[in-house]
Design an enzyme around this catalytic site. Sequence first.
Site, mmCIF file in Angstrom:
data_model
loop_
_atom_site.group_PDB
_atom_site.id
_atom_site.type_symbol
_atom_site.label_atom_id
_atom_site.label_comp_id
_atom_site.label_asym_id
_atom_site.label_seq_id
_atom_site.Cartn_x
_atom_site.Cartn_y
_atom_site.Cartn_z
ATOM 1 N N TYR A 76 0.840 -1.197 0.000
ATOM 2 C CA TYR A 76 0.000 0.000 0.000
ATOM 3 C C TYR A 76 0.877 1.249 0.000
ATOM 4 O O TYR A 76 1.575 1.536 0.969
ATOM 5 C CB TYR A 76 -0.907 0.039 1.232
ATOM 6 C CG TYR A 76 -1.862 -1.114 1.378
ATOM 7 C CD1 TYR A 76 -2.250 -1.890 0.287
ATOM 8 C CD2 TYR A 76 -2.409 -1.423 2.620
ATOM 9 C CE1 TYR A 76 -3.131 -2.953 0.434
ATOM 10 C CE2 TYR A 76 -3.302 -2.472 2.777
ATOM 11 C CZ TYR A 76 -3.658 -3.240 1.683
ATOM 12 O OH TYR A 76 -4.531 -4.283 1.854
ATOM 13 N N HIS A 83 -0.315 -11.970 1.186
ATOM 14 C CA HIS A 83 -1.301 -11.109 0.535
ATOM 15 C C HIS A 83 -1.968 -11.782 -0.663
ATOM 16 O O HIS A 83 -3.186 -11.676 -0.846
ATOM 17 C CB HIS A 83 -0.602 -9.820 0.100
ATOM 18 C CG HIS A 83 -1.506 -8.646 0.009
ATOM 19 N ND1 HIS A 83 -1.046 -7.353 -0.035
ATOM 20 C CD2 HIS A 83 -2.854 -8.536 -0.059
ATOM 21 C CE1 HIS A 83 -2.056 -6.509 -0.113
ATOM 22 N NE2 HIS A 83 -3.161 -7.204 -0.146
#
Length: 332
Positions: A53, A125
């Site tokens: 992110y 992830h």
Amino acid sequence: MGRSIANKTVAAVGLGCMGMSEFYGDRNDPESLKTLHAALDMGYNHFDTADMYGAGHNEELVGQFAKELGSKRDDVVIASKFGIRRDPNDKYNLIIDNTKAYVKAACEASLKRLNVETIDIYYMHRRNANTPIEEPMEALAELVKEGKIKSIGLSEVSIETLERASKVHHVEALQSEYSLWSRDVEQTILPACKALGTNFVAYSPLGRGFLTGGITKADIQQADVNKDFRAKLPRFQEENIVKNLELVAKVQELSKELNCTPAQLSLAWLLKQYDNLHVIPGTKRVKYLGDNFGALQVDLSPKIITTLSSIFSSDNIYGARYPQAILDGTNL
């Protein structure tokens, strides 16, 4: 409504921090830090980030928050993720790396950015199907033994992967998209989590803000595709968004009858689906924190739960949740 995860009791509503760094408009670090502290004061104690992110920026932001927590650090769950390397020429091109060496290197980098000695939940992830799941799981199990992470999480994986992974080490949490209009996990993943004693963490539980009733077709049409990820998603396109807005209107009507907001109604419905389910709606503004957290006070009747489930049946949803290229990297 406290629920246990990573050996801590936390509120069932946590905070997704991704939007503070990218995908939903411009950054504002001072405002984001203010939001993080306001969330803590309100009762939030589960904060979710990832190394991809903002290409590390989000972890650094949460790391500044963690540094300012002081002794309160032990009272909160800080979760992060590894496994996605960013293509410097295309931020939407995801390079998935699950190799043991990368797991270890990524963890060291995340610990430094987060200003913590231990990550409470460390998620893979995304999965690279060419790497046996046992390889990253063995690396994660070693990180648990070393005290660098407290528990292991997976994200957007299949039942087969979850079951194989659980034979190497207990999987504390599985994180995937789940909301009224993204319900794929109900038939397979949720039952598997229940059987294995794995928490389920729902990201985008408000349909990337859509279920709040605060997004219009014009908002998406005018959005900068390089700053607002929703402009690339099939459900927000032309005919699809028009049809989906009809469903949101029904949520708005029901919420008025129940004297709550559409966001609270949507989150309360989710929390009824599984006793060990956590939601992590994202926001970078203080004004939305109370609205989301207020879902904990909304008690839905079985009739309302059934009504909402019927309104948002798969036949009534228009458009896929991701473009096909990204969908191909899920449920592996």
